[in-house]
Design a protein around this motif. Structure first.
Motif, PDB file in Angstrom:
ATOM      1  N   HIS A  16       3.838  -2.047   4.559  1.00 40.98           N
ATOM      2  CA  HIS A  16       2.826  -2.180   3.519  1.00 40.98           C
ATOM      3  C   HIS A  16       1.766  -1.108   3.705  1.00 40.98           C
ATOM      4  O   HIS A  16       1.523  -0.637   4.813  1.00 40.98           O
ATOM      5  CB  HIS A  16       2.164  -3.573   3.553  1.00 40.98           C
ATOM      6  N   ARG A  17       1.120  -0.741   2.606  1.00 42.56           N
ATOM      7  CA  ARG A  17       0.064   0.264   2.654  1.00 42.56           C
ATOM      8  C   ARG A  17      -1.313  -0.356   2.807  1.00 42.56           C
ATOM      9  O   ARG A  17      -2.227   0.230   3.364  1.00 42.56           O
ATOM     10  CB  ARG A  17       0.087   1.111   1.371  1.00 42.56           C
ATOM     11  N   LEU A  18      -1.484  -1.583   2.287  1.00 38.88           N
ATOM     12  CA  LEU A  18      -2.791  -2.244   2.326  1.00 38.88           C
ATOM     13  C   LEU A  18      -2.573  -3.737   2.509  1.00 38.88           C
ATOM     14  O   LEU A  18      -1.815  -4.352   1.756  1.00 38.88           O
ATOM     15  CB  LEU A  18      -3.573  -1.985   1.029  1.00 38.88           C
ATOM     16  N   SER A  31      -6.264  -4.226   6.946  1.00 35.13           N
ATOM     17  CA  SER A  31      -5.460  -3.182   7.578  1.00 35.13           C
ATOM     18  C   SER A  31      -5.020  -2.238   6.476  1.00 35.13           C
ATOM     19  O   SER A  31      -4.543  -2.677   5.424  1.00 35.13           O
ATOM     20  CB  SER A  31      -4.236  -3.772   8.291  1.00 35.13           C
ATOM     21  N   CYS A  32      -5.192  -0.957   6.678  1.00 38.68           N
ATOM     22  CA  CYS A  32      -4.939  -0.009   5.586  1.00 38.68           C
ATOM     23  C   CYS A  32      -4.565   1.345   6.169  1.00 38.68           C
ATOM     24  O   CYS A  32      -5.142   1.791   7.164  1.00 38.68           O
ATOM     25  CB  CYS A  32      -6.192   0.110   4.707  1.00 38.68           C
ATOM     26  N   PRO A  76       4.126  -2.181  -7.516  1.00 35.71           N
ATOM     27  CA  PRO A  76       3.214  -1.683  -6.478  1.00 35.71           C
ATOM     28  C   PRO A  76       3.237  -0.171  -6.361  1.00 35.71           C
ATOM     29  O   PRO A  76       2.205   0.465  -6.187  1.00 35.71           O
ATOM     30  CB  PRO A  76       3.725  -2.366  -5.199  1.00 35.71           C
ATOM     31  N   SER A  77       4.439   0.416  -6.461  1.00 39.45           N
ATOM     32  CA  SER A  77       4.509   1.872  -6.309  1.00 39.45           C
ATOM     33  C   SER A  77       3.792   2.560  -7.461  1.00 39.45           C
ATOM     34  O   SER A  77       3.108   3.571  -7.283  1.00 39.45           O
ATOM     35  CB  SER A  77       5.974   2.312  -6.252  1.00 39.45           C
ATOM     36  N   ARG A  78       3.964   1.996  -8.676  1.00 47.21           N
ATOM     37  CA  ARG A  78       3.287   2.585  -9.814  1.00 47.21           C
ATOM     38  C   ARG A  78       1.779   2.447  -9.688  1.00 47.21           C
ATOM     39  O   ARG A  78       1.017   3.359 -10.025  1.00 47.21           O
ATOM     40  CB  ARG A  78       3.768   1.898 -11.101  1.00 47.21           C
ATOM     41  N   ALA A  79       1.327   1.298  -9.181  1.00 44.47           N
ATOM     42  CA  ALA A  79      -0.107   1.094  -9.007  1.00 44.47           C
ATOM     43  C   ALA A  79      -0.687   2.080  -8.020  1.00 44.47           C
ATOM     44  O   ALA A  79      -1.784   2.612  -8.214  1.00 44.47           O
ATOM     45  CB  ALA A  79      -0.372  -0.336  -8.534  1.00 44.47           C
ATOM     46  N   LEU A  80       0.042   2.357  -6.948  1.00 45.25           N
ATOM     47  CA  LEU A  80      -0.451   3.314  -5.961  1.00 45.25           C
ATOM     48  C   LEU A  80      -0.518   4.719  -6.534  1.00 45.25           C
ATOM     49  O   LEU A  80      -1.453   5.479  -6.264  1.00 45.25           O
ATOM     50  CB  LEU A  80       0.454   3.288  -4.723  1.00 45.25           C
TER      51      LEU A  80
END
Length: 245
Positions: A16-18, A31-32, A76-80
């Motif tokens: 996960h990224r965030l 955590s990020c 999620p990928s599009r949101a990032l």
């Protein structure tokens, strides 16, 4: 716990990224591995989604469940990608157009603030050199114990370390520790000469004065080393008491 969950999801920054965890009691944990502006934009997009008309349409109100049309999750990928491309504009639009609950704003502010403070603390820790301590001197002596001249090698390492800060008290402690070790080296050399002379010539009228001189010199040097060690022990004890107070 009054309820046992059917499953527990385990998440890490490897997958996960965030990650934001908000317990029932206590502060939130963040955590990020995203840049702070991107992470803040993602959080605000989530907040916009929670506060948007989605979930309040006729279908959602009638069934009491999320609407499959209005409440469909965003990729999620599009949101990032969108967050990375439009972090600043998204922030401006969300602030000017969306009125979110005060509690949600407080949570977002805490999350972004904690990420900023953590990064600042890490940067400050990296930029501030560690001070020279008595333990550093002892570690240098231990590291060079197999060297032909242990004290000389330790002194070389300390002088080469120009990044460590040194206050007058720290410099005095370093001098005491190194001179104590050096004095004990000298005492050991004098004792070796004493033993070699006595083994070769024995104790007689001719060697008595020389052997006595060796013994007196060894005792004087050891007394000097012990005095330095006692002074350093007292200084460290006083410093520890001051820290505890």
């Amino acid at each position: 716990m009054t309820r046992i969950p059917d499953a527990v999801a385990v998440a890490s920054l490897d997958t996960h990224r965030l990650i934001v965890a908000v317990p029932n009691e206590g502060p939130a944990e963040v955590s990020c591995n995203l840049p702070r502006p991107v992470a803040a934009s993602v959080l605000r997009q989530i907040a916009d989604g929670l506060d948007s008309p989605a979930g309040r349409c006729e279908t959602a109100l009638a069934t009491g469940r999320p609407c499959p049309v209005h409440d469909a999750p965003t990729s999620p990928s599009r949101a990032l990608l969108d967050a990375g491309a439009e972090a600043a504009p998204a922030l401006a639009r969300s602030v000017s157009k969306v009125q979110r609950p005060a509690a949600l704003d407080a949570l977002l502010g805490y999350v972004v603030g904690s990420m900023a403070s953590t990064d600042d603390e890490h940067q400050a820790a990296e930029e501030t050199p560690a001070p020279l301590t008595a333990d550093d001197l002892r570690a240098a002596l231990d590291f060079n114990q197999d060297d032909r001249d242990q004290v000389l090698a330790a002194l070389r390492d300390v002088l080469l370390d120009t990044t460590a800060t040194r206050t007058p008290a720290q410099a005095l402690a370093a001098a005491r520790i190194l001179l104590t070790a050096h004095a004990r080296q000298l005492a050991a050399l004098v004792e070796a000469e004493h033993n070699a002379t006595q083994s070769r010539w024995g104790l007689n009228r001719s060697t008595r004065g020389l052997l006595t001189g060796y013994s007196n010199a060894r005792r004087t040097i050891r007394t000097y080393a012990d005095r330095l060690a006692d002074e350093q022990a007292l200084a460290e004890g006083a410093a520890n008491e001051q820290v505890e107070q």
